[in-house]
Design a protein around this motif. Sequence first.
Motif, mmCIF file in Angstrom:
data_model
loop_
_atom_site.group_PDB
_atom_site.id
_atom_site.type_symbol
_atom_site.label_atom_id
_atom_site.label_comp_id
_atom_site.label_asym_id
_atom_site.label_seq_id
_atom_site.Cartn_x
_atom_site.Cartn_y
_atom_site.Cartn_z
ATOM 1 N N SER A 5 -44.884 -40.839 36.365
ATOM 2 C CA SER A 5 -44.491 -41.460 35.146
ATOM 3 C C SER A 5 -43.384 -42.503 35.159
ATOM 4 O O SER A 5 -43.551 -43.404 34.470
ATOM 5 N N GLY A 6 -42.310 -42.095 35.864
ATOM 6 C CA GLY A 6 -41.265 -43.087 35.639
ATOM 7 C C GLY A 6 -40.607 -42.335 34.192
ATOM 8 O O GLY A 6 -39.593 -43.194 33.921
ATOM 9 N N TYR A 7 -40.721 -41.314 33.774
ATOM 10 C CA TYR A 7 -40.079 -40.816 32.681
ATOM 11 C C TYR A 7 -38.941 -39.854 33.255
ATOM 12 O O TYR A 7 -39.020 -39.629 34.301
ATOM 13 N N LYS A 50 -43.000 -37.874 39.034
ATOM 14 C CA LYS A 50 -43.235 -38.905 39.833
ATOM 15 C C LYS A 50 -44.116 -39.839 39.430
ATOM 16 O O LYS A 50 -43.794 -41.200 39.584
ATOM 17 N N TYR A 102 -50.368 -48.300 32.655
ATOM 18 C CA TYR A 102 -50.184 -47.551 34.277
ATOM 19 C C TYR A 102 -50.927 -46.293 33.843
ATOM 20 O O TYR A 102 -50.653 -45.452 33.028
#
Lengths: 603, 220
Positions: free
Chosen positions: A298-300, A296, A22
């Motif tokens: 990354s999802g980290y 936002k 991603y």
Amino acid sequence: MNKIEELFYKSEKPSRYIGGEYNSYMKDVKEDTIRFAFAFPDVYEVGMSHLGLHILYNLLNEKENIYCERVFSPWIDFEKQMVDENIELFTIETQTPLKKMDIIGFTLQYELSYTNVLNMLKLSNIPLLSIDRDESFPIVIAGGSCSYNPEPLSAFIDLFVIGEAEEVILELIELYEKVDRDKEQFLKEAVLIQGIYVPKFYDVTYSEDGRINSFKKNYDSAPDTIGKRIIEDFDNVYYPSKMIIPYMEVVHNRVIVEIFRGCTAGCRFCQAGMVYRPVREKSIETIKSSASDLLKSSGYDEVSLSSLSTLDYSNIETLIPSMISDYEEGKTGISLPSLRLNSYSVDVLKEVQKVRKTGLTFAPEAGTQRLRDVINKGVTEEDLYTTMQSIFTLGWDRVKLYFMIGLPTETVEDIEAISNIAYKVKDIYNKNSSRNRLNLTVSASCFVPKPMTPFQWEKQDSIEELRNKENLLKSRLKGKAFNFIYHDPDTSYLEGVFSRGDRRLSQVLLKAVERGNKFDGWHEIFSFNAWMTAFEEVGINPDEYLRKRDYDEILPWDHIQAGVTKEYLINENEKAKNGMTTRDCRKGCTVCGVNTSHLGGVC
Amino acid sequence: MPILRIKAQKSGRLRFLSHLETQNMLERSMKRADVPLKYSNGFNPHPNISFAAPLPVGSLSEYEIIDIDVIDEFEINQLLKDQIDFFPKDFYLMEGYFIENDDSLMSQVAAGDYLIKINENMDGNLIKESIDNFLSKDEVLILKRTKKGKRKEVDIRSQVKVLKYLDEEKLIFMKLDAGSVSNLKPLVLMDQIIKIPHEKMDVIRTKLYKEKEGLLIELF
């Protein structure tokens, strides 16, 4: 299923090679696309935690006419499969052989990756020596902190970028297009750009004792000395709004926001502290907007505020609370690498712990105040103990203390003092914590004198000296509360040789790669004996490179200018010998020279 | 709290992700899509995401069933519509719905369907013969490694419910025991039928089942 993908079945960790992560770029390659390979000479997961990769990858790919792809050193299991099946090293994104690239750009982060640089060329069937590569091969360039002494690799790399690359990399690609991809013309014009070093335009002669006799250019337009590139307006420098998210578990699952570059502390052993001067900060708004974009996309749920010394950020007392109040709701953690010990650090920790309790690392670097003064590490034992008391009261059990051994003027007392500190910290824990779960890691790394620092002239400890010091510490740090980790002096020896090495080492590198040396930073693969044979075959005594240097001799990297003057470095080295400290230059200029050489007067 | 149950497809190079890597990928994608994940309590809060049956590295799937704890119900169709912005392109959410408490997915799985595509020139008759030969046996014992590292003899013949060669499509279809009670991996079976290197085969999971009153019912 192509041949490369069939190999993935046999690899121990295929997610190192599959690509398609991603936020990675899949672009159409057109006739006029400039193909750039960002080459990281270590395994995927190491390269992917390197901030510079994410910056340059996105910077280049945001340009429509450039396609930047990644390539890493294949791990040994996969390399063997590739060689057996006659598959050349390929880019992650499109599985294109490196040979088909226009430019290959290596990043040089540590000396022990040099064999991997050559091995990657070898696995691509690209001739290792610049001189053997005609127009049909890609241009091979390199940058990164090791470029401050480019000489050991100068026979293999066509062009070095000295300093910060965000602007100059685009200037180089523009030039490449302007000269119609003509390599010779490209190199000739590139030297006119600030921060560019083309080694073949310079000749070195040596005297019989191995010292440099002369360093002269052989091409008139090439500059006599090469000044580093820096970004002047750091608040507005390019910074990516997204980072590639690896499938593979990497060391840290978090986004990184760089909050400033440079460091004002002036530790005398520290190359980064000298070469990244002057300090340039980003504004709180810039930092927060980067953090928000990156989280936002990354999802980290962790953001690391990165710099050489994060709590020295001018507005840290506003920044941290404001970020914490932004993120607490969504369970986002803030991590602070590189903490310096002071009372404020404890207040910040109190704040940060509301979200997530991370491990803590402190770096006193030396055991006695005398030696900390020598290296100009502005930390007192008092600082350390007050900090420890506070963090143990706050409930921390895991602490790491970083030290160096082999520092200039070091004695047995200095080593013993390291273990005394460890015992004192244990006492403080027992007095201030109700639990009995102290996990104190004491890490001792071997000091390697680095170019561009006040200690660049100093002798490096021999392997035997370092081993004795480690054994002394090992015998004193027993017990279940302590976890003593130390570096292998064999690898520090090799690091020292290449760190202050010269052009003659290229022959050794060739031999070493021929003998199969690679991944020298990996203990399980590193072969000291194979290296020593390589030195012997070339007729070079590596010990010579660890010797003390004279102020008036020509050092291999003297033509590279990091902005800090030689007079300043000499002065600092003399002050070190007398145990005199130099103030943090935020408290007043210490006249290192970077302001006059690069910024025209003010830092 | 509601549970989001989804059916997804895993294709392309994502076949090389391990189970753990797939889980992490899904968690991050869900976060990017702003799905209101419910976090566990405790020292290190984390979202609760569970797969019906882990897929072996190298296999593809048209039938990944996943339960995700969420705080609130939301518009699933919107997520399905926008997913390309948040998920890697080879992971595709097909359908989803909300359920209230249910037994864990993993404990319900009883069987799975798989298709094997052989990417090498092979005589279909030879495959058919080998399959018939396998099916004619009452028992096929193999040594399996248990989780504790010990070796155990297992009869895999009894774990095979259906096994046939589909002439027209040149595919092998198999229905095998799956789940925590009895589990047979497609390639373990293939190795017993005919020797083909694993990189020359595509394994595709096409369905999972649970058992109800002696019958197999689709899990999703």
